[in-house]
Enzyme design. Structure first.
Site, short mmCIF file in Angstrom:
data_model
loop_
_atom_site.label_atom_id
_atom_site.label_comp_id
_atom_site.label_asym_id
_atom_site.label_seq_id
_atom_site.Cartn_x
_atom_site.Cartn_y
_atom_site.Cartn_z
N GLN A 165 0.57 -1.33 -0.11
CA GLN A 165 0.31 -0.65 -0.28
C GLN A 165 0.80 1.21 0.07
O GLN A 165 0.92 2.09 1.12
CB GLN A 165 -1.11 -0.09 1.07
CG GLN A 165 -2.35 1.02 0.81
CD GLN A 165 -2.90 0.75 2.09
OE1 GLN A 165 -2.90 0.22 2.64
NE2 GLN A 165 -4.28 1.91 1.98
N PHE A 166 0.92 1.68 -1.58
CA PHE A 166 1.91 2.72 -1.42
C PHE A 166 1.51 4.51 -0.67
O PHE A 166 1.87 5.23 -0.49
CB PHE A 166 2.29 3.36 -2.75
CG PHE A 166 1.45 3.75 -3.53
CD1 PHE A 166 1.46 5.10 -3.48
CD2 PHE A 166 0.23 2.70 -4.25
CE1 PHE A 166 -0.24 5.82 -4.34
CE2 PHE A 166 -0.69 3.19 -5.30
CZ PHE A 166 -0.78 4.77 -5.30
N THR A 167 -0.45 4.51 -0.22
CA THR A 167 -0.63 5.33 -0.45
C THR A 167 -0.30 5.64 1.74
O THR A 167 -0.56 7.17 2.08
CB THR A 167 -2.14 5.36 0.13
OG1 THR A 167 -2.93 4.00 0.58
CG2 THR A 167 -2.44 4.89 -1.32
#
Length: 152
Positions: free
Chosen positions: A78-80
């Site tokens: 999850q890059f967010t």
């Protein structure tokens, strides 16, 4: 690296209608990789995840690790987790590692956790639009940042 760790009674990941991973009792781990993350940080985080005592013992105290309860892990990229929201209303993800860097770290984390737990770690699909279904247990949610190890 940043990780959001949720104790769950069940969790699953679906991509385009197909389940890529599902667990019963265990941990849902949302993992974000930063461009300058290192192998040492990944090893530190993997050890923390394998040994973190956040499962209840017979007295209701958080004294048991995922190993102690024979739990499972669902690992989701999850890059967010690296959203920068200081300026304006649209988040910037400039701190997040590019896919060429992040994907190998994500896959290696899955392998490392599988080795530590001596069981298969369930995974999401890197870069995909994933739907995550989970049932929080507690709820217990812990956030870790390898750049701030002294506070964990």
């Amino acid at each position: 690296m940043r990780a959001v760790i949720q104790r769950v009674t069940k969790a699953s990941c679906t991509v385009e209608g197909k389940c890529t991973g599902a667990i019963e009792k265990g941990l849902l781990v949302l993992l974000g990789v930063e461009e300058n993350d290192s192998q040492q940080e990944m090893e530190w985080l993997a050890q923390k995840l394998a040994n973190l005592r956040i499962f209840s013992d017979e007295h209701g105290l958080m004294n048991k690790s995922i190993r102690d309860v024979d739990g499972n892990i669902l690992l989701i990229s999850q890059f967010t987790l690296f959203a920068h929201t200081k300026k304006g209303n649209r988040p910037s993800f400039i701190q997040a590692a590019k896919p060429a860097t992040a994907e190998p770290f994500y896959l290696q984390m899955g392998t490392m956790l599988s080795t530590l737990l001596q069981k298969k770690v369930q995974m999401g699909m890197f870069g995909a639009d994933m739907q995550i279904d989970l049932c929080n247990d507690g709820p217990v949610t812990i956030i870790m940042n390898t750049k701030d190890k002294d506070n964990f």
